[in-house]
Design a protein around this motif. Structure first.
Motif, mmCIF file in Angstrom:
data_model
loop_
_atom_site.group_PDB
_atom_site.id
_atom_site.type_symbol
_atom_site.label_atom_id
_atom_site.label_comp_id
_atom_site.label_asym_id
_atom_site.label_seq_id
_atom_site.Cartn_x
_atom_site.Cartn_y
_atom_site.Cartn_z
ATOM 1 N N LEU A 129 32.340 72.241 13.919
ATOM 2 C CA LEU A 129 32.497 70.803 13.736
ATOM 3 C C LEU A 129 31.238 70.225 13.097
ATOM 4 O O LEU A 129 30.130 70.444 13.592
ATOM 5 C CB LEU A 129 32.741 70.118 15.085
ATOM 6 C CG LEU A 129 32.702 68.583 15.104
ATOM 7 C CD1 LEU A 129 33.845 67.992 14.288
ATOM 8 C CD2 LEU A 129 32.743 68.071 16.542
ATOM 9 N N VAL A 130 31.414 69.490 11.985
ATOM 10 C CA VAL A 130 30.319 68.770 11.349
ATOM 11 C C VAL A 130 30.619 67.282 11.448
ATOM 12 O O VAL A 130 31.683 66.828 11.013
ATOM 13 C CB VAL A 130 30.149 69.169 9.872
ATOM 14 C CG1 VAL A 130 29.025 68.347 9.237
ATOM 15 C CG2 VAL A 130 29.836 70.662 9.750
ATOM 16 N N MET A 131 29.700 66.523 12.026
ATOM 17 C CA MET A 131 29.860 65.081 12.195
ATOM 18 C C MET A 131 28.931 64.351 11.233
ATOM 19 O O MET A 131 27.775 64.731 11.072
ATOM 20 C CB MET A 131 29.548 64.688 13.639
ATOM 21 C CG MET A 131 30.439 65.371 14.660
ATOM 22 S SD MET A 131 29.946 65.040 16.391
ATOM 23 C CE MET A 131 28.505 66.116 16.523
ATOM 24 N N LEU A 132 29.431 63.297 10.633
ATOM 25 C CA LEU A 132 28.667 62.532 9.648
ATOM 26 C C LEU A 132 28.501 61.086 10.125
ATOM 27 O O LEU A 132 29.481 60.330 10.176
ATOM 28 C CB LEU A 132 29.375 62.550 8.292
ATOM 29 C CG LEU A 132 29.758 63.929 7.732
ATOM 30 C CD1 LEU A 132 30.588 63.756 6.459
ATOM 31 C CD2 LEU A 132 28.517 64.768 7.466
ATOM 32 N N GLY A 133 27.285 60.722 10.512
ATOM 33 C CA GLY A 133 27.009 59.353 10.918
ATOM 34 C C GLY A 133 27.913 58.852 12.022
ATOM 35 O O GLY A 133 28.411 57.717 11.955
ATOM 36 N N SER A 134 28.091 59.646 13.047
ATOM 37 C CA SER A 134 29.066 59.322 14.096
ATOM 38 C C SER A 134 28.393 58.761 15.351
ATOM 39 O O SER A 134 27.518 59.413 15.931
ATOM 40 C CB SER A 134 29.865 60.575 14.467
ATOM 41 O OG SER A 134 30.496 61.096 13.308
ATOM 42 N N PRO A 135 28.812 57.574 15.811
ATOM 43 C CA PRO A 135 28.203 56.943 16.992
ATOM 44 C C PRO A 135 28.718 57.543 18.298
ATOM 45 O O PRO A 135 29.458 56.898 19.043
ATOM 46 C CB PRO A 135 28.613 55.477 16.841
ATOM 47 C CG PRO A 135 29.956 55.551 16.179
ATOM 48 C CD PRO A 135 29.860 56.721 15.218
ATOM 49 N N HIS A 178 37.638 74.676 10.298
ATOM 50 C CA HIS A 178 36.492 73.827 10.592
ATOM 51 C C HIS A 178 36.897 72.364 10.422
ATOM 52 O O HIS A 178 37.831 72.053 9.671
ATOM 53 C CB HIS A 178 35.335 74.147 9.637
ATOM 54 C CG HIS A 178 34.967 75.594 9.593
ATOM 55 N ND1 HIS A 178 34.400 76.242 10.670
ATOM 56 C CD2 HIS A 178 35.095 76.514 8.602
ATOM 57 C CE1 HIS A 178 34.172 77.507 10.331
ATOM 58 N NE2 HIS A 178 34.588 77.698 9.098
ATOM 59 N N ILE A 179 36.166 71.480 11.081
ATOM 60 C CA ILE A 179 36.420 70.046 10.949
ATOM 61 C C ILE A 179 35.138 69.362 10.482
ATOM 62 O O ILE A 179 34.068 69.596 11.051
ATOM 63 C CB ILE A 179 36.893 69.434 12.280
ATOM 64 C CG1 ILE A 179 38.221 70.059 12.716
ATOM 65 C CG2 ILE A 179 37.042 67.914 12.153
ATOM 66 C CD1 ILE A 179 38.678 69.617 14.106
ATOM 67 N N ILE A 180 35.259 68.561 9.454
ATOM 68 C CA ILE A 180 34.160 67.707 9.008
ATOM 69 C C ILE A 180 34.661 66.270 9.136
ATOM 70 O O ILE A 180 35.672 65.901 8.528
ATOM 71 C CB ILE A 180 33.754 68.001 7.554
ATOM 72 C CG1 ILE A 180 33.268 69.447 7.430
ATOM 73 C CG2 ILE A 180 32.663 67.029 7.102
ATOM 74 C CD1 ILE A 180 32.909 69.860 6.001
ATOM 75 N N ALA A 181 33.981 65.479 9.939
ATOM 76 C CA ALA A 181 34.479 64.146 10.257
ATOM 77 C C ALA A 181 33.407 63.084 10.074
ATOM 78 O O ALA A 181 32.244 63.284 10.438
ATOM 79 C CB ALA A 181 35.005 64.121 11.689
ATOM 80 N N HIS A 182 33.807 61.961 9.527
ATOM 81 C CA HIS A 182 32.899 60.851 9.264
ATOM 82 C C HIS A 182 33.060 59.761 10.328
ATOM 83 O O HIS A 182 34.177 59.379 10.667
ATOM 84 C CB HIS A 182 33.191 60.268 7.883
ATOM 85 C CG HIS A 182 32.334 59.100 7.514
ATOM 86 N ND1 HIS A 182 32.852 57.859 7.211
ATOM 87 C CD2 HIS A 182 30.982 58.988 7.393
ATOM 88 C CE1 HIS A 182 31.864 57.029 6.906
ATOM 89 N NE2 HIS A 182 30.726 57.688 7.011
ATOM 90 N N SER A 183 31.935 59.323 10.873
ATOM 91 C CA SER A 183 31.896 58.162 11.761
ATOM 92 C C SER A 183 32.893 58.298 12.918
ATOM 93 O O SER A 183 32.842 59.259 13.672
ATOM 94 C CB SER A 183 32.137 56.894 10.939
ATOM 95 O OG SER A 183 31.745 55.755 11.637
ATOM 96 N N MET A 184 33.823 57.342 13.046
ATOM 97 C CA MET A 184 34.778 57.406 14.154
ATOM 98 C C MET A 184 35.665 58.640 14.098
ATOM 99 O O MET A 184 36.233 59.068 15.115
ATOM 100 C CB MET A 184 35.652 56.150 14.178
ATOM 101 C CG MET A 184 36.483 56.006 15.453
ATOM 102 S SD MET A 184 37.683 54.660 15.376
ATOM 103 C CE MET A 184 38.959 55.398 14.346
#
Length: 215
Positions: free
Chosen positions: A94-100, A70-76
């Motif tokens: 995939l978990v995205m955290l505050g990603s534009p 799994h991938i957990i990624a912040h912002s960019m």
């Protein structure tokens, strides 16, 4: 709480612009406590070409010994992860955290002012444009904040609600399976227990049959 098999499922944590892997310390510890093998992926966020970083992430994820990653990624970091996904062979979520994902108004202003030459540099285009019709073969979730405490608010007037750097609107897209807004800031999400619990619940829904598209 049900533990995951460390030999079968792993998580790769991908940080955002200007950040370092150690800022994911709380997430790493929390997910390891749930039984996951957790890795942190570090990269030069703006000084190296974006495609170079994507290639490095592809190689890093594909070289993990676990079957499911799994991938957990912040912002960019989410923009980088999604760019890499078509070449990643390991199934997972995939978990995205505050990603534009729709592009960052802060990055757009930085580019218009020509500050990108020494601030966002190689990351400028992807941050400004966001993602156009991304190719995803895994379920994805966005967790973002509505506490407007961040450096972005000193650069431009962000649309409300926002997390101080990214507006909620910049994180919304019809290809995202789950979208959650919690009361935290852009950096605060890196220590937020509610965000960690939401991400864990999403990962616990993962089933081995989700590997089908990768086989």
């Amino acid at each position: 709480m049900k533990k995951q098999n460390k030999q079968q499922q792993a998580i790769v944590l991908v940080h955002g612009l200007w950040l370092k892997t150690w800022l994911f310390f709380d997430w790493k510890r929390y997910m390891e406590e749930q039984g996951y093998q957790v890795y942190t992926f570090g990269y030069s966020t703006s000084s190296r070409p974006f495609e170079h970083n994507a290639n490095q992430l592809v190689a890093f994820v594909n070289s993990r010994p676990e079957e499911d990653v799994h991938i957990i990624a912040h912002s960019m970091g989410s923009l980088l992860s999604i760019t890499a996904l078509p070449r990643i062979r390991k199934p997972g979520r995939l978990v995205m955290l505050g990603s534009p994902v729709n592009g960052s108004s802060v990055a757009a202003l930085i580019k218009r002012l020509k500050w990108d030459k020494f601030l966002t540099r190689h990351a400028s285009d992807i941050l400004t444009q966001g993602l156009q019709n991304p190719k995803l073969d895994r379920a994805c979730m966005m967790i973002t904040g509505d506490s407007p405490m961040g450096l972005g608010r000193f650069i431009t007037r962000l649309e409300k609600p926002n997390d101080g750097t990214v507006s909620v609107k910049e994180t919304q897209a019809d290809w995202i399976d789950q979208h959650q807004v919690i009361h935290t800031s852009h950096m605060g999400i890196l220590k937020n227990r509610q965000a960690q619990q939401l991400a864990l619940n999403f990962l616990l829904e993962y089933q081995p049959q989700d590997r089908t598209d990768h086989e």
